[in-house]
Design a protein around this motif. Structure first.
Motif, short mmCIF file in Angstrom:
data_model
loop_
_atom_site.label_atom_id
_atom_site.label_comp_id
_atom_site.label_asym_id
_atom_site.label_seq_id
_atom_site.Cartn_x
_atom_site.Cartn_y
_atom_site.Cartn_z
N PRO A 23 4.98 -9.59 19.64
CA PRO A 23 5.00 -8.12 19.57
C PRO A 23 6.22 -7.48 20.20
N TYR A 24 6.75 -8.07 21.26
CA TYR A 24 7.86 -7.44 21.98
C TYR A 24 9.15 -7.52 21.17
N ALA A 25 9.40 -8.64 20.53
CA ALA A 25 10.57 -8.75 19.66
C ALA A 25 10.46 -7.81 18.47
N ARG A 31 -3.37 -12.91 26.16
CA ARG A 31 -2.91 -12.08 27.27
C ARG A 31 -1.91 -12.81 28.17
N THR A 32 -2.24 -14.02 28.60
CA THR A 32 -1.37 -14.76 29.54
C THR A 32 0.02 -14.96 28.94
N ALA A 33 0.05 -15.37 27.67
CA ALA A 33 1.34 -15.60 27.01
C ALA A 33 2.12 -14.30 26.84
N LEU A 34 1.42 -13.22 26.49
CA LEU A 34 2.10 -11.95 26.27
C LEU A 34 2.63 -11.37 27.59
N GLU A 35 1.89 -11.53 28.66
CA GLU A 35 2.38 -11.10 29.97
C GLU A 35 3.66 -11.85 30.33
N ALA A 36 3.68 -13.17 30.04
CA ALA A 36 4.87 -13.98 30.35
C ALA A 36 6.05 -13.57 29.48
N LEU A 37 5.80 -13.29 28.21
CA LEU A 37 6.87 -12.86 27.31
C LEU A 37 7.48 -11.54 27.77
N LYS A 38 6.60 -10.61 28.17
CA LYS A 38 7.11 -9.31 28.64
C LYS A 38 7.92 -9.49 29.92
N ALA A 39 7.40 -10.31 30.85
CA ALA A 39 8.10 -10.52 32.12
C ALA A 39 9.46 -11.19 31.91
N GLY A 89 12.64 -9.43 23.60
CA GLY A 89 12.94 -8.24 22.81
C GLY A 89 13.71 -7.17 23.54
N SER A 90 13.95 -7.36 24.83
CA SER A 90 14.72 -6.36 25.58
C SER A 90 15.97 -6.98 26.21
N THR A 91 15.80 -8.07 26.94
CA THR A 91 16.96 -8.73 27.57
C THR A 91 17.15 -10.16 27.09
N THR A 92 16.14 -10.70 26.40
CA THR A 92 16.26 -12.07 25.90
C THR A 92 15.77 -12.16 24.46
N GLY A 93 16.26 -13.18 23.76
CA GLY A 93 15.81 -13.43 22.40
C GLY A 93 16.37 -12.45 21.40
N ARG A 94 15.61 -12.23 20.35
CA ARG A 94 16.03 -11.31 19.30
C ARG A 94 15.11 -10.10 19.25
N LYS A 95 15.61 -9.04 18.62
CA LYS A 95 14.88 -7.78 18.53
C LYS A 95 14.96 -7.26 17.10
N LEU A 96 13.88 -6.67 16.63
CA LEU A 96 13.88 -6.09 15.30
C LEU A 96 14.63 -4.76 15.31
N GLU A 110 21.71 -8.62 22.54
CA GLU A 110 22.98 -8.04 22.97
C GLU A 110 23.70 -7.29 21.85
N HIS A 111 23.23 -7.44 20.62
CA HIS A 111 23.83 -6.73 19.48
C HIS A 111 22.85 -5.74 18.85
#
Length: 377
Positions: free
Chosen positions: A259-261, A279-287, A291-298, A346-347
């Motif tokens: 969801p964050y990406a 929940r546990t995985a999503l909390e870790a992804l957000k932390a 989608g904000s500082t790591t990985g890719r974003k839509l 970053e792009h």
């Protein structure tokens, strides 16, 4: 793959529709031209058969608590009569489907998954219901869904609703639903009417038994004859939702994404007290800054030339691959190519110059905020 046919299949054939397979269903791709259908929805109104979508009733004393556990959103906070867009996720945070849930009573919800995922979602809900005093009933096979979308949608509906109920329609807010009388072949039938849609325009979605679908379709076409209403297929539904920046499962959303990406972080309710699947995985992804500082974003991409990017085309920065297109085509409303794509964070800032690799030729695009199109109020 097994071919399924909606209760309106013969109506589409009579109207000269071209068909395509979508999620195992034979659905109208277009009737005349996808461009004319697209413009009709933006300027007047279009009539869509969405009966390939799923409908799952969740009822019982624990219905709200159960959906809080099964879905990523806080469904217990939804007021009766309102609807909420949410996600059903895997334990690892991957997206099984995006869906709309309508609260029809204190202990009654209608959950609407996407066509190709309807059975998977119904099965997942049934499995997750263990330990809750809640019943899960998949009524997709006996339910039709018809949408009227466009600026004239309200006027068309009012032509079929008894005068004493007109205010129920005119006062209905976006993402809300009511039972309202709709006149079909001289008989007023109480049907579920929702002010929701997937086009970026005002509009309604009507749930009806399969046995009433053809008569309802004909009544809507007749009521809309003086309002520019025409039947519209999946081709223009795709161009309309892309202009409106709305994700499509299988393109922008998948089990491999999160969801964050996808820019759907606000849909995930980490503030709710209850545990929920993923929940546990999503909390870790957000932390971790997914989608904000790591990985890719839509992101949205606006074409600076004439050629459009398509799904799976590489996105480039200075010749290097930094992303991939998920949906793309020329925008009939805006007059230039648009695309949605996952790009390295970053792009991802609006104004960033990127290229799409169009079969060996770099075509210039610019990152822009979504949606590309927003209707005037």
């Amino acid at each position: 793959m097994t071919e399924n046919y909606t209760a309106l299949y013969e109506e589409h054939k009579k109207a000269g529709a071209s068909f395509t397979d979508f999620g195992g269903w034979q659905m109208p791709l277009k009737y005349s031209s996808e461009l004319s259908e697209h413009h009709a929805v933006r300027a007047s109104a279009g009539l869509f058969d969405l009966s390939h979508m799923g409908e799952v009733w969740v009822t019982g004393p624990d219905a709200a608590a159960f959906l809080d556990y099964a879905l990523a959103g806080k469904l217990s906070a939804v007021a009766v009569g309102k609807a909420k867009y949410s996600l059903i996720c895997q334990e690892d945070g991957g997206i099984i489907d995006d869906l709309i849930s309508y609260r029809r009573g204190d202990e009654k919800y209608l959950v609407v998954p996407n066509a190709g995922n309807a059975k998977v979602v119904a099965a997942a809900l049934l499995e997750r219901a263990a330990g809750f005093d809640a019943a899960v009933e998949d009524v997709s096979a006996e339910t039709s869904l018809i949408a009227v979308q466009g600026p004239n949608a309200e006027a068309i509906l009012l032509a079929l609703v008894p005068a004493e109920q007109h205010s129920l329609v005119t006062d209905l807010k976006y993402y809300a639903a009511i039972e309202v009388g709709i006149t079909v072949k001289g008989t007023v039938q109480d049907l579920l009417l929702a002010r929701t849609g997937y086009t970026g325009e005002d509009g309604f979605e009507i749930y009806a038994p399969n046995s009433d679908a053809a008569d309802l379709w004909e009544a809507l076409l007749e009521a809309g004859a003086g309002h520019g209403l025409i039947p519209a297929g999946l081709a223009c539904r795709d161009s309309l939702r892309l202009e409106a920046g709305m994700p499509l499962y299988g393109n922008e959303l998948s089990r491999e994404g999160n969801p964050y990406a996808a820019g759907l972080g606000p849909v995930v309710s980490l503030a709710k007290e209850s545990d929920f699947v993923g929940r546990t995985a999503l909390e870790a992804l957000k932390a971790a800054g997914a989608g904000s500082t790591t990985g890719r974003k839509l992101v949205g991409l606006k074409g600076l030339g004439r050629r459009a990017g398509r799904s799976h085309y590489p996105v480039l920065k200075d010749g290097n691959i930094v992303g991939e297109v998920t949906s793309g085509q020329p925008s009939p409303t805006l007059g230039y190519p648009v695309a949605m794509a996952y790009v390295d964070v970053e792009h991802a800032a609006p104004g960033t110059a990127l290229d799409i690799d169009l079969r060996g030729k770099a075509e210039p695009f610019e990152v822009v905020a979504l949606p590309f199109y927003k209707r005037g109020k």
